[in-house]
Design a protein around this motif. Structure first.
Motif, PDB file in Angstrom:
ATOM      1  N   LYS A   1       9.568   3.565   6.329  1.00  0.00           N
ATOM      2  CA  LYS A   1       9.577   4.085   5.022  1.00  0.00           C
ATOM      3  C   LYS A   1      10.093   5.438   4.492  1.00  0.00           C
ATOM      4  O   LYS A   1      10.674   6.279   5.995  1.00  0.00           O
ATOM      5  CB  LYS A   1       7.779   4.924   5.207  1.00  0.00           C
ATOM      6  CG  LYS A   1       6.532   4.025   5.748  1.00  0.00           C
ATOM      7  CD  LYS A   1       5.371   4.239   5.830  1.00  0.00           C
ATOM      8  CE  LYS A   1       4.286   3.441   6.295  1.00  0.00           C
ATOM      9  NZ  LYS A   1       3.389   4.034   6.783  1.00  0.00           N
TER      10      LYS A   1
ATOM     11  N   GLU B   1       1.709   4.372  -3.585  1.00  0.00           N
ATOM     12  CA  GLU B   1       1.028   6.071  -3.031  1.00  0.00           C
ATOM     13  C   GLU B   1       1.756   6.540  -4.252  1.00  0.00           C
ATOM     14  O   GLU B   1       2.673   6.273  -4.664  1.00  0.00           O
ATOM     15  CB  GLU B   1       1.400   6.748  -2.225  1.00  0.00           C
ATOM     16  CG  GLU B   1       0.253   5.165  -0.881  1.00  0.00           C
ATOM     17  CD  GLU B   1       0.928   5.547   0.372  1.00  0.00           C
ATOM     18  OE1 GLU B   1       1.583   6.153   0.899  1.00  0.00           O
ATOM     19  OE2 GLU B   1       0.627   5.494   1.620  1.00  0.00           O
TER      20      GLU B   1
ATOM     21  N   ASN C   1       0.517  -0.963  -0.347  1.00  0.00           N
ATOM     22  CA  ASN C   1      -0.097  -0.326   0.317  1.00  0.00           C
ATOM     23  C   ASN C   1       1.189   1.515   0.093  1.00  0.00           C
ATOM     24  O   ASN C   1       0.749   2.106  -0.812  1.00  0.00           O
ATOM     25  CB  ASN C   1      -1.040   0.221   1.373  1.00  0.00           C
ATOM     26  CG  ASN C   1      -2.515  -1.127   0.916  1.00  0.00           C
ATOM     27  OD1 ASN C   1      -2.499  -1.326   0.308  1.00  0.00           O
ATOM     28  ND2 ASN C   1      -2.598  -1.150   2.400  1.00  0.00           N
ATOM     29  N   TYR C   2       2.117   1.263   0.765  1.00  0.00           N
ATOM     30  CA  TYR C   2       2.946   1.993   0.870  1.00  0.00           C
ATOM     31  C   TYR C   2       3.580   2.712  -0.254  1.00  0.00           C
ATOM     32  O   TYR C   2       3.569   3.470  -1.278  1.00  0.00           O
ATOM     33  CB  TYR C   2       3.621   2.258   1.912  1.00  0.00           C
ATOM     34  CG  TYR C   2       5.302   3.374   1.807  1.00  0.00           C
ATOM     35  CD1 TYR C   2       4.909   4.474   2.160  1.00  0.00           C
ATOM     36  CD2 TYR C   2       6.288   2.324   1.033  1.00  0.00           C
ATOM     37  CE1 TYR C   2       5.825   5.559   1.864  1.00  0.00           C
ATOM     38  CE2 TYR C   2       7.348   3.763   1.405  1.00  0.00           C
ATOM     39  CZ  TYR C   2       6.949   4.862   1.109  1.00  0.00           C
ATOM     40  OH  TYR C   2       7.925   5.571   1.320  1.00  0.00           O
TER      41      TYR C   2
ATOM     42  N   LYS D   1       8.627   6.844  -3.628  1.00  0.00           N
ATOM     43  CA  LYS D   1       8.358   6.386  -2.302  1.00  0.00           C
ATOM     44  C   LYS D   1       9.946   5.071  -2.235  1.00  0.00           C
ATOM     45  O   LYS D   1      10.552   4.324  -3.059  1.00  0.00           O
ATOM     46  CB  LYS D   1       7.244   5.440  -2.660  1.00  0.00           C
ATOM     47  CG  LYS D   1       5.876   5.918  -2.371  1.00  0.00           C
ATOM     48  CD  LYS D   1       6.484   6.774  -1.338  1.00  0.00           C
ATOM     49  CE  LYS D   1       4.702   7.427  -1.051  1.00  0.00           C
ATOM     50  NZ  LYS D   1       4.434   8.614  -0.093  1.00  0.00           N
TER      51      LYS D   1
ATOM     52  N   THR E   1       5.181   5.366  12.841  1.00  0.00           N
ATOM     53  CA  THR E   1       4.871   5.139  11.364  1.00  0.00           C
ATOM     54  C   THR E   1       5.663   4.112  11.106  1.00  0.00           C
ATOM     55  O   THR E   1       5.070   3.656   9.623  1.00  0.00           O
ATOM     56  CB  THR E   1       4.591   6.063  10.647  1.00  0.00           C
ATOM     57  OG1 THR E   1       6.704   6.845  10.440  1.00  0.00           O
ATOM     58  CG2 THR E   1       3.971   8.144  10.843  1.00  0.00           C
TER      59      THR E   1
END
Length: 482
Positions: free
Chosen positions: A411, A351, A347-348, A355, A395
């Motif tokens: 992340k 986005e 999902n990250y 990334k 996070t």
């Protein structure tokens, strides 16, 4: 150093720098304001003394003017034949001025005063100065040397010539105590405040000061007790040139010299640093309040920011908890399972925007050779998972992907320096974390993989990290490999 300590340092270091800068700024401004307040107080004292000296000078001028007029009038009289008229003139002059006494005498000092009493001042200590200065006439002032009392009189002498061409002196006394009373009214705090002549003779000292005049002693010299850092030549120059002089005296305080306009003397005031601080303290009180308020308001601002940060972190935590509320959780640890962790990483990755991330797979090792299900009990796994949660951000994606393996995905790791920093942090985590139970001890190894360098999706980078974990275990306990 765990995450909590790093977080506190991120707060603490800027705060320390801020308050150091604030303290330096306030200190500099206080020093500047204090020096301005001292300068204002010095000018206030000097102005007050000058105003008083103007009044004294006016009294002296008035007396000298009347003495000069009387001297001219005496040229019409003879000292013996016109004694009654002369005594009347002397008495009227004293009553109409600040003079305390007046008398006439011949060149040997024999004569009479304003009450008609016979006098002989020829043997007094000051008469030699009178004859030396005024035997040929003229008007001026004399400070007698070696008087019995320090608080006495200044002599105003007029060399006169009578109608019969006989020469003599008209001598009047101007009371120094009158000068002292006009000047020293305790309007300010001073260690010493003296009226002195140009030669340093102390005519009188301010009342309520550190020392008083003692009867039966020779007149004191100002030069005998000067604070270190101020020379008599400086004071003498100020008096002779009739210039106001104000200066700091190192390791003492301040000196103010205010000369008389007509008389050859001055008021010399010495003020210690403590005394000056007492005098200017009231004027600095508003500034002190402003400093206190600025410090208090800054502390309040920091507190408000801290509270806002706590609330923000709480809201962010709740947001993440809500976003993962439907995700599968490991029963023993409460962390994500392999499936839910993989889904969260994908999902990250999906986005919008650039990334990048760093994935660690941590494998636990046991010093015990027993059965695996006995070694990795729920309590031991919970203890390790709590260490994992404490060491990383809210996070970050944390999960348990097998019985003895855990996943940490960081992340937004874009720069190489960030990779090194997080790698060092993981290496310290592996070194520090210990899960003990009796004589058994659990240790950890880790494999690392970068997204997108090691794969385009969660499954690829997870496989790369697990392969790196296998290599790290071959390198030894507590090692990390890419």
């Amino acid at each position: 150093m765990n995450k909590s300590n790093r977080k506190h340092l991120r707060w603490l270091i800027p705060l320390i720098i801020y308050y150091v800068i604030m303290a330096i700024t306030l200190r500099q401004y206080w020093t500047y304001s204090y020096s301005r307040a001292v300068e204002a107080k010095e000018n206030e004292i000097a102005f007050d003394v000058e105003m008083s000296l103007d009044n004294i000078d006016f009294s002296v001028e008035n007396a000298m003017s009347r003495i000069t007029q009387l001297g001219e009038s005496l040229s019409l009289y003879t000292p013996t034949y016109n004694k009654n008229q002369i005594t009347l003139l002397l008495k009227n002059m004293v009553e109409e001025t600040e003079l305390s006494n007046s008398f006439v005498c011949d060149l040997d000092g024999v004569g009479y005063d304003m009450d008609g009493r016979d006098i002989n001042v020829g043997e007094t200590a000051y008469f030699e100065d009178v004859t030396a200065e005024y035997s040929r006439g003229g008007v001026g002032m004399i400070l007698p040397d070696g008087q019995a009392d320090m608080d006495s009189e200044i002599l105003i002498v007029n060399g006169i010539t009578y109608s019969n061409k006989e020469k003599g002196y008209l001598i009047s006394k101007f009371p120094v105590i009158h000068v002292s009373d006009q000047l020293f009214k305790d309007k300010y705090i001073a260690n010493r405040s003296d009226i002195v002549t140009i030669d340093g003779d102390i005519v009188t000292v301010g009342h309520s000061k550190k020392y008083e005049g003692n009867s039966g002693v020779t007149r004191q010299k100002l030069w005998n007790d000067l604070p270190a850092g101020i020379s008599k030549d400086t004071i003498k120059l100020s008096i002779s040139q009739k210039n106001l002089y104000m200066s700091d005296v190192p390791d003492y305080g301040y000196v103010i010299v205010v000369p008389f306009r007509n008389m050859a003397g001055a008021v010399v005031t010495f003020i210690t640093e403590d005394e000056m601080r007492q005098m200017v303290d009231g004027s600095l009180q508003p500034l002190r309040y402003a400093f206190t308020w600025s410090i208090a308001s800054s502390l309040l601002l920091v507190l408000m920011i801290y509270v806002a940060n706590v609330i923000s972190n709480y809201a962010e935590r709740k947001k993440f908890e809500k976003s993962f509320s439907e995700a599968e959780r490991d029963v023993a640890t409460g962390l994500m399972t392999r499936v839910s962790a993989t889904r969260a990483i994908d999902n990250y990755i999906n986005e919008t925007g650039e990334k990048r991330g760093l994935l660690f797979v941590i494998g636990l090792n046991s010093s015990d050779t027993g059965e695996k299900e006995d070694i990795f009990t729920s309590e031991r796994l919970k203890e390790f998972s709590r260490s994992l949660e404490a060491g990383f951000r809210v996070t970050d994606i944390l999960g348990r992907i097998s019985d003895n393996e855990f996943l940490v995905f960081l992340k937004d790791i874009h720069e190489e320096k960030d990779v090194r920093k997080q790698t060092d942090h993981m290496q310290m985590f592996l070194h520090d974390v210990k899960v003990t139970d009796g004589e058994m001890e659990l240790s950890a190894n880790a494999g690392a993989a970068l997204f997108p360098d090691s794969g385009k999706n969660a499954a690829d980078i997870l496989n790369a990290a697990e392969s790196a974990l296998i290599r790290s275990r071959k390198d030894g306990i507590g090692m990390l490999s890419f």
